[in-house]
Design an enzyme around this catalytic site. Structure first.
Site, mmCIF file in Angstrom:
data_model
loop_
_atom_site.group_PDB
_atom_site.id
_atom_site.type_symbol
_atom_site.label_atom_id
_atom_site.label_comp_id
_atom_site.label_asym_id
_atom_site.label_seq_id
_atom_site.Cartn_x
_atom_site.Cartn_y
_atom_site.Cartn_z
ATOM 1 N N ASP A 1 0.841 -1.196 0.000
ATOM 2 C CA ASP A 1 0.000 0.000 0.000
ATOM 3 C C ASP A 1 0.878 1.248 0.000
ATOM 4 O O ASP A 1 1.233 1.790 1.060
ATOM 5 C CB ASP A 1 -0.973 0.006 1.172
ATOM 6 C CG ASP A 1 -2.154 -0.934 0.942
ATOM 7 O OD1 ASP A 1 -2.179 -1.609 -0.111
ATOM 8 O OD2 ASP A 1 -3.055 -0.986 1.799
ATOM 9 N N HIS B 1 -10.132 -5.961 8.697
ATOM 10 C CA HIS B 1 -9.419 -7.053 8.015
ATOM 11 C C HIS B 1 -9.229 -8.288 8.890
ATOM 12 O O HIS B 1 -8.318 -9.088 8.656
ATOM 13 C CB HIS B 1 -8.068 -6.567 7.486
ATOM 14 C CG HIS B 1 -8.154 -5.343 6.627
ATOM 15 N ND1 HIS B 1 -8.918 -5.287 5.487
ATOM 16 C CD2 HIS B 1 -7.572 -4.120 6.761
ATOM 17 C CE1 HIS B 1 -8.806 -4.081 4.935
ATOM 18 N NE2 HIS B 1 -8.007 -3.350 5.703
#
Length: 592
Positions: free
Chosen positions: A227, A376
């Site tokens: 990311d 998550h």
């Protein structure tokens, strides 16, 4: 695997006392564990930083290069300490409905380098490319990158400083002189002084604090666990949001991205990446799907990876060495199944690791397996089911992950059970991106997610189920912080790993709200090779195949004629019935 060592041996106590400064108030070691789980409380008034993106008007992200002068310069490692990659961009990107890509063959890819600042007597030539992000829908803007260059420097001296310039000398378009230092030579007593580990950076004001803190710690290497730019939080017209799906539910037939954010990120990071090598593995925000199913175009194009050198031939998974540390970078967003190529490559790679030469084995990928935050939660469970046993059998010491925008350090764990020989799992997805910090835990009352809500189509199948044993048996979440979670805190920051010898390493997590030399969490990671013996399940046949694969890749890199022989014998070694014939042929190759 060995039994838990509750008592701190005298020899280890002496070592730690000498390093830390002695006394019970020193930094704990993993031998003191397992630790009682701790959650740092949210104070509500503490400084968490500005998770707001830098605007394109910020001078740190604006283009300063003229003409085809290099910009966005970065250094990355090859598999061995005698080689690095230099990457940069020339020319400006194109964006609009009708664009004409630049010609990558129009600009040379040249690096002049040497151990003296003048003259730069050595020269290396590489390759260049241009990538496109295309959206053939009315009103959407297409993007074509500047010319991206990658040049590999070889036959360098380990542990040495090199000066370099990059660009096209025929156009008088060369960069200023930069400097980097190669990794130390392989060996159990040879380590980089400091390795910075970060994830989920983005390009916010808080991220700039993370990078400033990181630079103040003077790392020799930066590992980024996915990311990167968060360009996919934007529409192609440059409109951004903290939550893409919340703000742009019905605007576009495809998930858009604003690729100039990648250029902004490269410009901001250049003062760091042009000097300190950076190694990157993909995260979900690098997917950036476009027409014809293309994905990861920016990630694949902008960074140099030692894919060929490490035998993976993939940008999604590869390995490299930094002194006495063997790093494995794994891909969570491509196939990780035991029948797949990544798993087979990982078996071959781990089979060739000599722990007498590289005692430390560190694995890195984006989504964590051991995550107690609601965000998550159990999302990467299928990957854990497929790969955890293999990594455990080879004695992986530390695992670094991102994805969750907070910090968490585990106790040593294997298959959700405390295990003194299991890896230490550390989540550092707290780099500062605009999605902000994660605060809710799955064990907080009323916050346990529904199992089906944890599924991510990009992570393969659905494997998240209730626990079958332990205090949470029959439940999907614990009712308190799980015993495998040692410490967790919702703050932005980064970590520093200092490996001291073949058995001791110091891990320190630095929060952005602290002073530059402050530490939010610290622990000595202690290996016990005498108690936690590595017992790989791979056969002799697999080891021989791995050795041949490595040799074959060296032949490819050196462009020598032994490639045909190694290809032939690799196939032979993969057939267990012809091992002896393969050994004979290999010996003949070596003699030739």
């Amino acid at each position: 695997m060995g039994k838990w060592r509750w008592a701190l041996p005298l020899a280890v106590a002496i070592v730690v006392s000498a390093v830390v400064g002695g006394g019970a108030g020193g930094i704990p070691t993993t031998l003191d564990g397992p630790f009682v789980p701790v959650t740092s409380p949210l104070d509500g008034a503490g400084f968490r930083g500005r998770a707001v993106d830098l605007p394109d008007s910020d001078p740190r992200v604006r283009r300063r290069a003229r003409g085809f002068e290099p910009e966005q310069i970065s250094v990355s490692l090859s598999t061995t300490p005698d080689s690095v990659w230099i990457s940069w961009v020339t020319g400006n990107f194109q964006i609009g409905e009708d664009i004409e890509p630049l010609d990558p063959t129009s600009i040379a890819s040249v690096v002049r380098y040497g151990r003296l600042i003048q003259p730069l007597s050595q020269k290396a030539v590489g390759h260049s490319l241009v990538y496109n992000q295309l959206y053939p829908f009315k009103g959407l803007k297409n993007y074509s990158s500047g010319i991206i260059h990658h040049v590999r420097l070889t036959r360098l001296k380990p542990g040495s400083k090199y000066y370099y310039r990059c660009g096209d000398p025929s156009l008088q378009a060369m960069s200023d002189i930069h400097v980097f230092k190669t990794m130390p030579a392989l060996g159990s007593r040879s380590y980089p002084k400091r390795i910075a580990v970060a994830g989920d950076l983005g390009l916010t004001y808080n991220m700039t604090s993370t990078v400033d803190h990181m630079r103040s710690n003077k790392p020799d290497l930066v590992v980024l666990v996915g990311d990167v730019s968060y360009a996919d939080l934007y529409l192609t017209n440059g409109t951004g949001s903290d939550c893409y799906h919340c703000s742009f539910k019905t605007v576009s037939p495809v998930h858009e991205s604003y690729q100039p954010r990648w250029d902004y990120w490269g410009r901001f990071m250049e003062p760091l990446t042009s000097t300190i090598p950076i190694m990157v593995v993909e995260g979900n925000h690098e997917i950036e799907e476009q027409i014809e199913g293309k994905m990861f175009e920016a990630y694949n194009s902008r960074f140099a990876f030692p894919a060929q050198e490490s035998g993976s031939f993939s940008t999604f998974y590869y390995s490299f060495n930094a002194g006495g540390i063997h790093f494995v970078m794994l891909g969570a967003y491509i196939s990780y199944n035991r029948s797949g190529e990544q798993y087979r490559w990982l078996e071959r790679d781990l089979a060739t690791v000599d722990r007498k030469v590289t005692p430390w084995l560190v694995a890195n990928w984006h989504p964590p397996w051991y995550n107690t935050y609601k965000s998550h939660y159990m999302e990467a469970e299928c990957m854990r089911v497929e790969m955890e046993e293999l990594l455990y059998s080879y004695g992986v010491d530390i695992v670094f992950n991102g994805h969750v925008h907070a910090y968490e350090r585990s106790n040593r764990v294997y298959n959700y059970t405390l295990d003194p020989c299991g890896p230490l799992y550390i989540t550092v997805g707290d780099g500062g991106n605009r999605e902000n910090v994660t605060t809710c835990h799955a064990d907080d009352p009323g916050h346990c997610p529904e199992p089906l809500s944890t599924h991510d189509k990009h992570l393969g199948g659905f494997c998240a189920t209730n626990f079958t044993s332990g205090p949470a048996a029959g439940k999907f979440c614990w009712d308190r912080q799980p015993e495998y979670s040692a410490y967790r805190e919702s703050s932005f920051g980064h970590g520093i790993l200092e490996v001291m010898n073949e058995t001791h390493a110091l891990w320190m997590w630095h929060r952005n709200q602290d002073v530059y030399n402050g530490t939010g969490d610290a622990i000595y990671v202690v290996r016990q090779p005498d108690k936690c013996s590595v017992q790989p399940k791979s056969s002799l046949n697999l080891r021989l195949a791995a050795i041949l694969e490595t040799a074959r890749n060296l032949c490819v890199a050196m462009e020598v004629s032994c490639i045909e022989y190694f290809l032939l014998n690799l196939l032979k070694f993969l057939n267990a019935t012809v091992i002896l014939e393969g050994i004979f042929e290999t010996l003949k190759i070596i003699v030739d």
